[in-house]
Write a protein that holds these residues in place. Structure first.
Motif, PDB file in Angstrom:
ATOM      1  N   ASN A  16       0.852  -1.173   0.000  1.00 20.10           N
ATOM      2  CA  ASN A  16       0.000   0.000   0.000  1.00 20.10           C
ATOM      3  C   ASN A  16       0.896   1.234   0.000  1.00 20.10           C
ATOM      4  O   ASN A  16       1.633   1.461   0.960  1.00 20.10           O
ATOM      5  CB  ASN A  16      -0.908  -0.009   1.228  1.00 20.10           C
ATOM      6  CG  ASN A  16      -1.917   1.102   1.206  1.00 20.10           C
ATOM      7  OD1 ASN A  16      -1.736   2.092   0.507  1.00 20.10           O
ATOM      8  ND2 ASN A  16      -2.987   0.954   1.962  1.00 20.10           N
ATOM      9  N   ALA A  17       0.830   2.018  -1.050  1.00 19.04           N
ATOM     10  CA  ALA A  17       1.730   3.155  -1.183  1.00 19.04           C
ATOM     11  C   ALA A  17       1.508   4.188  -0.086  1.00 19.04           C
ATOM     12  O   ALA A  17       2.458   4.792   0.403  1.00 19.04           O
ATOM     13  CB  ALA A  17       1.569   3.809  -2.549  1.00 19.04           C
ATOM     14  N   LEU A  18       0.275   4.394   0.325  1.00 17.82           N
ATOM     15  CA  LEU A  18       0.007   5.408   1.342  1.00 17.82           C
ATOM     16  C   LEU A  18       0.384   4.933   2.740  1.00 17.82           C
ATOM     17  O   LEU A  18       0.733   5.728   3.603  1.00 17.82           O
ATOM     18  CB  LEU A  18      -1.471   5.812   1.304  1.00 17.82           C
ATOM     19  CG  LEU A  18      -1.917   6.461   0.001  1.00 17.82           C
ATOM     20  CD1 LEU A  18      -3.418   6.733   0.040  1.00 17.82           C
ATOM     21  CD2 LEU A  18      -1.153   7.733  -0.268  1.00 17.82           C
ATOM     22  N   ARG A  19       0.325   3.640   2.983  1.00 17.95           N
ATOM     23  CA  ARG A  19       0.626   3.126   4.312  1.00 17.95           C
ATOM     24  C   ARG A  19       2.072   2.664   4.461  1.00 17.95           C
ATOM     25  O   ARG A  19       2.707   2.894   5.476  1.00 17.95           O
ATOM     26  CB  ARG A  19      -0.313   1.962   4.641  1.00 17.95           C
ATOM     27  CG  ARG A  19      -0.187   1.460   6.074  1.00 17.95           C
ATOM     28  CD  ARG A  19      -1.028   0.233   6.326  1.00 17.95           C
ATOM     29  NE  ARG A  19      -0.451  -0.890   5.576  1.00 17.95           N
ATOM     30  CZ  ARG A  19      -1.139  -1.724   4.806  1.00 17.95           C
ATOM     31  NH1 ARG A  19      -2.426  -1.560   4.657  1.00 17.95           N
ATOM     32  NH2 ARG A  19      -0.541  -2.701   4.168  1.00 17.95           N
ATOM     33  N   ASP A  20       2.638   2.019   3.440  1.00 12.65           N
ATOM     34  CA  ASP A  20       3.950   1.393   3.567  1.00 12.65           C
ATOM     35  C   ASP A  20       5.112   2.297   3.167  1.00 12.65           C
ATOM     36  O   ASP A  20       6.169   2.270   3.794  1.00 12.65           O
ATOM     37  CB  ASP A  20       4.002   0.116   2.728  1.00 12.65           C
ATOM     38  CG  ASP A  20       3.021  -0.929   3.221  1.00 12.65           C
ATOM     39  OD1 ASP A  20       2.718  -0.920   4.424  1.00 12.65           O
ATOM     40  OD2 ASP A  20       2.550  -1.731   2.399  1.00 12.65           O
ATOM     41  N   LEU A  21       4.956   3.091   2.120  1.00 12.55           N
ATOM     42  CA  LEU A  21       6.082   3.882   1.632  1.00 12.55           C
ATOM     43  C   LEU A  21       6.537   4.996   2.577  1.00 12.55           C
ATOM     44  O   LEU A  21       7.735   5.240   2.673  1.00 12.55           O
ATOM     45  CB  LEU A  21       5.782   4.446   0.248  1.00 12.55           C
ATOM     46  CG  LEU A  21       5.738   3.396  -0.870  1.00 12.55           C
ATOM     47  CD1 LEU A  21       5.456   4.061  -2.203  1.00 12.55           C
ATOM     48  CD2 LEU A  21       7.005   2.591  -0.939  1.00 12.55           C
ATOM     49  N   PRO A  22       5.655   5.695   3.291  1.00 12.05           N
ATOM     50  CA  PRO A  22       6.155   6.732   4.206  1.00 12.05           C
ATOM     51  C   PRO A  22       7.022   6.188   5.345  1.00 12.05           C
ATOM     52  O   PRO A  22       7.869   6.890   5.877  1.00 12.05           O
ATOM     53  CB  PRO A  22       4.885   7.381   4.764  1.00 12.05           C
ATOM     54  CG  PRO A  22       3.857   7.120   3.739  1.00 12.05           C
ATOM     55  CD  PRO A  22       4.206   5.782   3.161  1.00 12.05           C
ATOM     56  N   SER A  23       6.835   4.929   5.713  1.00 13.73           N
ATOM     57  CA  SER A  23       7.635   4.371   6.799  1.00 13.73           C
ATOM     58  C   SER A  23       8.965   3.811   6.311  1.00 13.73           C
ATOM     59  O   SER A  23       9.817   3.442   7.114  1.00 13.73           O
ATOM     60  CB  SER A  23       6.842   3.278   7.519  1.00 13.73           C
ATOM     61  OG  SER A  23       6.608   2.196   6.641  1.00 13.73           O
ATOM     62  N   TYR A  24       9.172   3.730   5.016  1.00 14.35           N
ATOM     63  CA  TYR A  24      10.408   3.194   4.462  1.00 14.35           C
ATOM     64  C   TYR A  24      11.472   4.276   4.434  1.00 14.35           C
ATOM     65  O   TYR A  24      11.256   5.356   3.902  1.00 14.35           O
ATOM     66  CB  TYR A  24      10.160   2.660   3.044  1.00 14.35           C
ATOM     67  CG  TYR A  24      11.363   2.020   2.430  1.00 14.35           C
ATOM     68  CD1 TYR A  24      11.794   0.774   2.862  1.00 14.35           C
ATOM     69  CD2 TYR A  24      12.091   2.656   1.439  1.00 14.35           C
ATOM     70  CE1 TYR A  24      12.907   0.180   2.318  1.00 14.35           C
ATOM     71  CE2 TYR A  24      13.200   2.075   0.884  1.00 14.35           C
ATOM     72  CZ  TYR A  24      13.609   0.829   1.331  1.00 14.35           C
ATOM     73  OH  TYR A  24      14.726   0.252   0.794  1.00 14.35           O
ATOM     74  N   ARG A  25      12.612   4.007   5.032  1.00 11.42           N
ATOM     75  CA  ARG A  25      13.705   4.983   5.074  1.00 11.42           C
ATOM     76  C   ARG A  25      14.670   4.723   3.923  1.00 11.42           C
ATOM     77  O   ARG A  25      15.379   3.730   3.907  1.00 11.42           O
ATOM     78  CB  ARG A  25      14.442   4.884   6.403  1.00 11.42           C
ATOM     79  CG  ARG A  25      13.626   5.439   7.541  1.00 11.42           C
ATOM     80  CD  ARG A  25      14.426   5.535   8.793  1.00 11.42           C
ATOM     81  NE  ARG A  25      15.742   6.093   8.484  1.00 11.42           N
ATOM     82  CZ  ARG A  25      16.765   6.037   9.320  1.00 11.42           C
ATOM     83  NH1 ARG A  25      16.635   5.465  10.479  1.00 11.42           N
ATOM     84  NH2 ARG A  25      17.923   6.552   8.983  1.00 11.42           N
ATOM     85  N   LEU A  26      14.694   5.631   2.998  1.00 13.64           N
ATOM     86  CA  LEU A  26      15.563   5.512   1.833  1.00 13.64           C
ATOM     87  C   LEU A  26      16.941   6.060   2.181  1.00 13.64           C
ATOM     88  O   LEU A  26      17.054   7.141   2.770  1.00 13.64           O
ATOM     89  CB  LEU A  26      14.956   6.303   0.677  1.00 13.64           C
ATOM     90  CG  LEU A  26      15.437   6.025  -0.724  1.00 13.64           C
ATOM     91  CD1 LEU A  26      15.150   4.579  -1.108  1.00 13.64           C
ATOM     92  CD2 LEU A  26      14.731   6.935  -1.697  1.00 13.64           C
ATOM     93  N   PRO A  27      18.023   5.357   1.840  1.00 15.81           N
ATOM     94  CA  PRO A  27      19.367   5.892   2.119  1.00 15.81           C
ATOM     95  C   PRO A  27      19.669   7.102   1.240  1.00 15.81           C
ATOM     96  O   PRO A  27      18.984   7.364   0.244  1.00 15.81           O
ATOM     97  CB  PRO A  27      20.295   4.722   1.799  1.00 15.81           C
ATOM     98  CG  PRO A  27      19.515   3.825   0.926  1.00 15.81           C
ATOM     99  CD  PRO A  27      18.062   4.034   1.248  1.00 15.81           C
ATOM    100  N   ALA A  28      20.714   7.834   1.623  1.00 17.43           N
ATOM    101  CA  ALA A  28      21.078   9.061   0.892  1.00 17.43           C
ATOM    102  C   ALA A  28      21.355   8.779  -0.580  1.00 17.43           C
ATOM    103  O   ALA A  28      20.976   9.559  -1.457  1.00 17.43           O
ATOM    104  CB  ALA A  28      22.286   9.710   1.549  1.00 17.43           C
ATOM    105  N   ALA A  29      22.003   7.655  -0.872  1.00 11.55           N
ATOM    106  CA  ALA A  29      22.290   7.317  -2.272  1.00 11.55           C
ATOM    107  C   ALA A  29      21.001   7.089  -3.058  1.00 11.55           C
ATOM    108  O   ALA A  29      20.919   7.425  -4.246  1.00 11.55           O
ATOM    109  CB  ALA A  29      23.175   6.076  -2.335  1.00 11.55           C
TER     110      ALA A  29
END
Length: 144
Positions: A16-29
């Motif tokens: 779920n893009a609205l529920r799962d993606l905000p909690s994913y921490r993307l690295p600086a790269a």
């Protein structure tokens, strides 16, 4: 024989893009890579505006006056602050795309693909592109 007791791996079928993606921490790269693509798209989409600015600034003294007045009086119904904002976005897109592109070329040429170098070069890319954009944006908006 002993049975191996492994915990089952989680299975993700619907993200779920609205529920799962905000909690994913993307690295600086990862941020640098995504922003490199966004800046390239922005440069491509605003290419007619870039060509107009280049043409208007070099054709004649009269056309340069029209070009310069775009930053003080606007263009038609578009106010001058919006023209400056678009130019600031172009400045950021160019600087970020250039610096991130040089980072990728350096990593390809020297085979520097380690995790530590990727993180440090990504942070340097972000700091340089945002710092130079802030300095040139301050000049664009007349702060110095």
């Amino acid at each position: 024989m002993a049975e191996s007791r492994t915990t089952p791996r989680p299975e993700f079928r619907n993200i779920n893009a609205l529920r799962d993606l905000p909690s994913y921490r993307l690295p600086a790269a990862g941020w640098v890579s995504i922003l490199h693509r966004i800046s390239g798209l922005l440069l491509f989409l605003l290419l007619p505006f870039i060509v107009w600015m280049f043409d208007a600034s070099l054709s004649s003294e009269l056309s340069f006056g029209v070009f310069a007045s775009a930053f003080t009086a606007g263009i038609g119904f578009v106010p001058a602050w919006f023209v400056k904002l678009v130019v600031l976005a172009l400045i950021w897109a160019f600087l970020h795309h250039l610096i991130a592109g040089l980072r990728h070329v350096y990593m390809d040429a020297t085979h520097s693909v380690g995790k530590a170098f990727g993180k440090s070069s990504a942070v340097v890319t972000l700091v340089l592109s945002l710092g130079l954009t802030a300095a040139l944006g301050a000049k664009l908006f007349g702060l110095y």
